[in-house]
Design a protein around this motif. Structure first.
Motif, PDB file in Angstrom:
ATOM      1  N   GLY A 175       0.784  -1.341  -0.117  1.00 35.07           N
ATOM      2  CA  GLY A 175       0.184  -0.230  -0.113  1.00 35.07           C
ATOM      3  C   GLY A 175       0.909   1.239  -0.014  1.00 35.07           C
ATOM      4  N   ARG A 176       1.988   1.241   0.641  1.00 35.62           N
ATOM      5  CA  ARG A 176       2.894   2.479   0.683  1.00 35.62           C
ATOM      6  C   ARG A 176       3.571   2.750  -0.591  1.00 35.62           C
ATOM      7  NH1 ARG A 176       5.010   0.226   5.601  1.00 35.62           N
ATOM      8  NH2 ARG A 176       6.913  -0.330   4.516  1.00 35.62           N
ATOM      9  N   ILE A 177       3.605   1.604  -1.557  1.00 29.93           N
ATOM     10  CA  ILE A 177       4.128   2.038  -2.733  1.00 29.93           C
ATOM     11  C   ILE A 177       3.210   2.094  -3.848  1.00 29.93           C
ATOM     12  CG2 ILE A 177       6.609   1.140  -2.096  1.00 29.93           C
ATOM     13  CD1 ILE A 177       5.873  -1.453  -3.554  1.00 29.93           C
ATOM     14  N   GLY A 178       2.031   1.986  -3.471  1.00 33.63           N
ATOM     15  CA  GLY A 178       0.919   2.270  -4.451  1.00 33.63           C
ATOM     16  C   GLY A 178       0.447   1.069  -5.038  1.00 33.63           C
ATOM     17  N   LEU A 179       0.950   0.071  -4.590  1.00 32.78           N
ATOM     18  CA  LEU A 179       0.301  -1.476  -5.352  1.00 32.78           C
ATOM     19  C   LEU A 179      -1.147  -1.830  -4.471  1.00 32.78           C
ATOM     20  CD1 LEU A 179       3.635  -3.447  -5.468  1.00 32.78           C
ATOM     21  CD2 LEU A 179       2.630  -2.240  -7.340  1.00 32.78           C
ATOM     22  N   GLN A 180      -1.759  -2.411  -5.357  1.00 30.05           N
ATOM     23  CA  GLN A 180      -3.164  -2.920  -4.855  1.00 30.05           C
ATOM     24  C   GLN A 180      -2.948  -3.644  -3.934  1.00 30.05           C
ATOM     25  OE1 GLN A 180      -5.964  -1.510  -5.963  1.00 30.05           O
ATOM     26  NE2 GLN A 180      -5.215  -0.332  -7.590  1.00 30.05           N
ATOM     27  N   THR A 181      -3.700  -3.737  -2.835  1.00 29.29           N
ATOM     28  CA  THR A 181      -3.856  -4.762  -1.735  1.00 29.29           C
ATOM     29  C   THR A 181      -5.196  -5.554  -1.759  1.00 29.29           C
ATOM     30  OG1 THR A 181      -4.615  -3.275  -0.297  1.00 29.29           O
ATOM     31  CG2 THR A 181      -2.354  -3.483  -0.385  1.00 29.29           C
ATOM     32  N   GLU A 182      -5.039  -6.667  -1.133  1.00 29.40           N
ATOM     33  CA  GLU A 182      -6.013  -7.603  -1.070  1.00 29.40           C
ATOM     34  C   GLU A 182      -7.408  -7.082  -0.842  1.00 29.40           C
ATOM     35  OE1 GLU A 182      -7.256 -12.010   0.763  1.00 29.40           O
ATOM     36  OE2 GLU A 182      -5.328 -11.164   1.228  1.00 29.40           O
ATOM     37  N   GLY A 183      -7.492  -5.857   0.105  1.00 29.70           N
ATOM     38  CA  GLY A 183      -9.035  -5.638   0.304  1.00 29.70           C
ATOM     39  C   GLY A 183      -9.464  -4.780  -0.876  1.00 29.70           C
ATOM     40  N   SER A 184      -8.784  -4.345  -2.020  1.00 26.05           N
ATOM     41  CA  SER A 184      -9.167  -3.532  -3.005  1.00 26.05           C
ATOM     42  C   SER A 184      -9.709  -4.311  -3.891  1.00 26.05           C
ATOM     43  CB  SER A 184      -8.116  -2.582  -3.579  1.00 26.05           C
ATOM     44  OG  SER A 184      -6.941  -3.137  -4.096  1.00 26.05           O
ATOM     45  N   GLU A 185     -10.318  -3.897  -5.066  1.00 29.74           N
ATOM     46  CA  GLU A 185     -10.833  -4.268  -6.299  1.00 29.74           C
ATOM     47  C   GLU A 185      -9.736  -5.404  -7.129  1.00 29.74           C
ATOM     48  OE1 GLU A 185     -13.930  -5.564  -6.925  1.00 29.74           O
ATOM     49  OE2 GLU A 185     -14.353  -4.537  -4.950  1.00 29.74           O
ATOM     50  N   GLY A 186      -8.711  -4.330  -7.358  1.00 31.62           N
ATOM     51  CA  GLY A 186      -7.404  -4.519  -8.080  1.00 31.62           C
ATOM     52  C   GLY A 186      -6.705  -5.750  -7.387  1.00 31.62           C
ATOM     53  N   GLY A 187      -6.855  -5.623  -5.964  1.00 36.47           N
ATOM     54  CA  GLY A 187      -5.975  -6.572  -5.261  1.00 36.47           C
ATOM     55  C   GLY A 187      -6.581  -7.962  -5.277  1.00 36.47           C
ATOM     56  N   LYS A 188      -7.706  -7.926  -5.354  1.00 38.68           N
ATOM     57  CA  LYS A 188      -8.572  -9.434  -5.312  1.00 38.68           C
ATOM     58  C   LYS A 188      -8.197  -9.944  -6.727  1.00 38.68           C
ATOM     59  CE  LYS A 188     -12.496  -8.146  -2.840  1.00 38.68           C
ATOM     60  NZ  LYS A 188     -14.027  -7.851  -2.747  1.00 38.68           N
ATOM     61  N   GLU A 189      -8.059  -9.370  -8.008  1.00 36.88           N
ATOM     62  CA  GLU A 189      -7.452  -9.790  -9.038  1.00 36.88           C
ATOM     63  C   GLU A 189      -5.989 -10.592  -8.929  1.00 36.88           C
ATOM     64  OE1 GLU A 189      -6.855  -8.554 -13.803  1.00 36.88           O
ATOM     65  OE2 GLU A 189      -8.247  -7.513 -12.505  1.00 36.88           O
ATOM     66  N   VAL A 190      -5.077  -9.501  -8.131  1.00 34.33           N
ATOM     67  CA  VAL A 190      -3.748  -9.859  -7.967  1.00 34.33           C
ATOM     68  C   VAL A 190      -3.643 -11.170  -7.243  1.00 34.33           C
ATOM     69  CG1 VAL A 190      -1.503  -9.324  -6.862  1.00 34.33           C
ATOM     70  CG2 VAL A 190      -2.916  -7.531  -8.018  1.00 34.33           C
ATOM     71  N   VAL A 191      -4.646 -11.329  -6.124  1.00 35.09           N
ATOM     72  CA  VAL A 191      -4.637 -12.473  -5.235  1.00 35.09           C
ATOM     73  C   VAL A 191      -4.923 -13.961  -6.087  1.00 35.09           C
ATOM     74  CG1 VAL A 191      -5.906 -13.733  -3.373  1.00 35.09           C
ATOM     75  CG2 VAL A 191      -5.167 -11.282  -3.203  1.00 35.09           C
ATOM     76  N   ASN A 192      -5.886 -13.717  -6.927  1.00 36.50           N
ATOM     77  CA  ASN A 192      -6.285 -14.716  -7.830  1.00 36.50           C
ATOM     78  C   ASN A 192      -4.945 -15.274  -8.762  1.00 36.50           C
ATOM     79  OD1 ASN A 192      -8.814 -15.009  -6.695  1.00 36.50           O
ATOM     80  ND2 ASN A 192      -9.659 -13.708  -8.104  1.00 36.50           N
ATOM     81  N   TRP A 193      -4.426 -14.232  -9.196  1.00 38.87           N
ATOM     82  CA  TRP A 193      -3.235 -14.417 -10.237  1.00 38.87           C
ATOM     83  C   TRP A 193      -2.184 -15.115  -9.382  1.00 38.87           C
ATOM     84  CZ3 TRP A 193      -3.494 -15.030 -15.040  1.00 38.87           C
ATOM     85  CH2 TRP A 193      -4.297 -14.506 -15.764  1.00 38.87           C
ATOM     86  N   MET A 194      -2.004 -14.915  -8.207  1.00 45.47           N
ATOM     87  CA  MET A 194      -0.948 -15.475  -7.573  1.00 45.47           C
ATOM     88  C   MET A 194      -1.202 -16.621  -7.145  1.00 45.47           C
ATOM     89  SD  MET A 194       1.357 -13.046  -7.198  1.00 45.47           S
ATOM     90  CE  MET A 194       2.389 -13.895  -5.774  1.00 45.47           C
ATOM     91  N   LYS A 195      -2.552 -16.990  -6.843  1.00 49.06           N
ATOM     92  CA  LYS A 195      -2.914 -18.507  -6.596  1.00 49.06           C
ATOM     93  C   LYS A 195      -2.826 -19.268  -7.766  1.00 49.06           C
ATOM     94  CE  LYS A 195      -6.519 -17.360  -3.079  1.00 49.06           C
ATOM     95  NZ  LYS A 195      -7.914 -17.260  -3.055  1.00 49.06           N
ATOM     96  N   ILE A 196      -3.271 -18.684  -9.126  1.00 51.11           N
ATOM     97  CA  ILE A 196      -2.806 -19.584 -10.190  1.00 51.11           C
ATOM     98  C   ILE A 196      -1.249 -19.732 -10.370  1.00 51.11           C
ATOM     99  CG2 ILE A 196      -3.070 -19.359 -12.893  1.00 51.11           C
ATOM    100  CD1 ILE A 196      -5.823 -17.836 -12.257  1.00 51.11           C
ATOM    101  N   LEU A 197      -0.594 -18.742 -10.128  1.00 51.06           N
ATOM    102  CA  LEU A 197       0.942 -18.874 -10.345  1.00 51.06           C
ATOM    103  C   LEU A 197       1.442 -20.147  -9.377  1.00 51.06           C
ATOM    104  CD1 LEU A 197       3.402 -17.932 -11.812  1.00 51.06           C
ATOM    105  CD2 LEU A 197       3.590 -16.341  -9.949  1.00 51.06           C
ATOM    106  N   CYS A 198       1.107 -19.867  -8.177  1.00 52.42           N
ATOM    107  CA  CYS A 198       1.437 -21.122  -7.329  1.00 52.42           C
ATOM    108  C   CYS A 198       0.965 -22.616  -7.707  1.00 52.42           C
ATOM    109  CB  CYS A 198       0.837 -20.697  -5.818  1.00 52.42           C
ATOM    110  SG  CYS A 198       1.636 -19.378  -4.875  1.00 52.42           S
ATOM    111  N   ILE A 199      -0.268 -22.745  -8.199  1.00 49.37           N
ATOM    112  CA  ILE A 199      -0.677 -23.907  -8.781  1.00 49.37           C
ATOM    113  C   ILE A 199       0.143 -24.424  -9.950  1.00 49.37           C
ATOM    114  CG2 ILE A 199      -2.701 -25.182  -9.803  1.00 49.37           C
ATOM    115  CD1 ILE A 199      -4.371 -23.476  -7.847  1.00 49.37           C
ATOM    116  N   VAL A 200       0.369 -23.504 -11.054  1.00 44.12           N
ATOM    117  CA  VAL A 200       1.079 -23.869 -12.198  1.00 44.12           C
ATOM    118  C   VAL A 200       2.531 -24.219 -11.772  1.00 44.12           C
ATOM    119  CG1 VAL A 200       2.277 -22.932 -14.042  1.00 44.12           C
ATOM    120  CG2 VAL A 200      -0.350 -22.469 -13.742  1.00 44.12           C
ATOM    121  N   SER A 201       3.349 -23.561 -10.438  1.00 42.49           N
ATOM    122  CA  SER A 201       4.577 -23.858 -10.219  1.00 42.49           C
ATOM    123  C   SER A 201       4.594 -25.175  -9.582  1.00 42.49           C
ATOM    124  CB  SER A 201       5.016 -22.740  -9.138  1.00 42.49           C
ATOM    125  OG  SER A 201       5.016 -21.649  -9.686  1.00 42.49           O
ATOM    126  N   VAL A 202       3.626 -25.727  -8.852  1.00 38.38           N
ATOM    127  CA  VAL A 202       3.534 -27.030  -8.187  1.00 38.38           C
ATOM    128  C   VAL A 202       3.405 -27.931  -9.289  1.00 38.38           C
ATOM    129  CG1 VAL A 202       2.346 -28.354  -6.521  1.00 38.38           C
ATOM    130  CG2 VAL A 202       2.796 -25.978  -5.949  1.00 38.38           C
TER     131      VAL A 202
END
Length: 162
Positions: free
Chosen positions: A119-146
């Motif tokens: 939040g301090r550097i201006g990136l979206q966090t989990e509570g925001s609309e854009g943050g939910k999308e970031v969290v979903n992409w991170m989950k997908i990235l983790c599944i693909v990595s595994v």
């Protein structure tokens, strides 16, 4: 709001007031006062520049005397600094949008010292609309990595069995 309200702001630059306050002396020509403004609202990290925690000030201009406003210490009326500047009522709306306050001014979350690094550097966090999308992409990235790691382990096992 922010830049628009800042341009029409009747008060001295919040940054100048912050600098003089930090130096331990308020300039007499300042039209904002830091002396014990009584706001119970949390002071968040600036959502515009992320450089510092916002400050609460009290206007000393004749037509807005006593009104509280919130600004970044790097705000400047001439537009060269950070544009974060809000009257108290508008600052409450910012806090509600950030889900720090619920509607009606009730606290939703405790603001940590310094806030989140994202939040301090201006990136979206989990509570925001854009943050939910970031969290979903991170989950997908983790599944693909595994999955990739699993394929590599199976490949190693087959190679060793030959």
């Amino acid at each position: 709001h922010g830049p628009a309200a800042a341009a029409a702001s009747p008060v001295a630059t919040c940054g100048a007031a912050a600098a003089s306050s930090l130096a331990g002396a308020m300039h007499s020509e300042s039209s904002a006062s830091a002396s014990n403004p009584s706001s119970q609202l949390p002071l968040i990290w600036c959502t515009e520049c992320g450089g510092a925690r916002v400050m609460v000030r009290r206007s000393r201009k004749e037509w807005s005397k006593g009104r509280l406003f919130f600004c970044c210490p790097f705000y400047k009326m001439d537009g060269s600094g950070c544009p974060f500047w809000y009257w108290e009522k508008d600052y409450i709306k910012v806090l509600e949008q950030k889900r720090i306050l619920g509607h009606g001014g009730t606290m939703q979350a405790q603001v940590e010292d310094g806030g989140s690094a994202m939040g301090r550097i201006g990136l979206q966090t989990e509570g925001s609309e854009g943050g939910k999308e970031v969290v979903n992409w991170m989950k997908i990235l983790c599944i693909v990595s595994v999955c990739v790691m699993l394929v590599q382990v199976l490949n190693l096992f087959v190679t060793l069995m030959k």
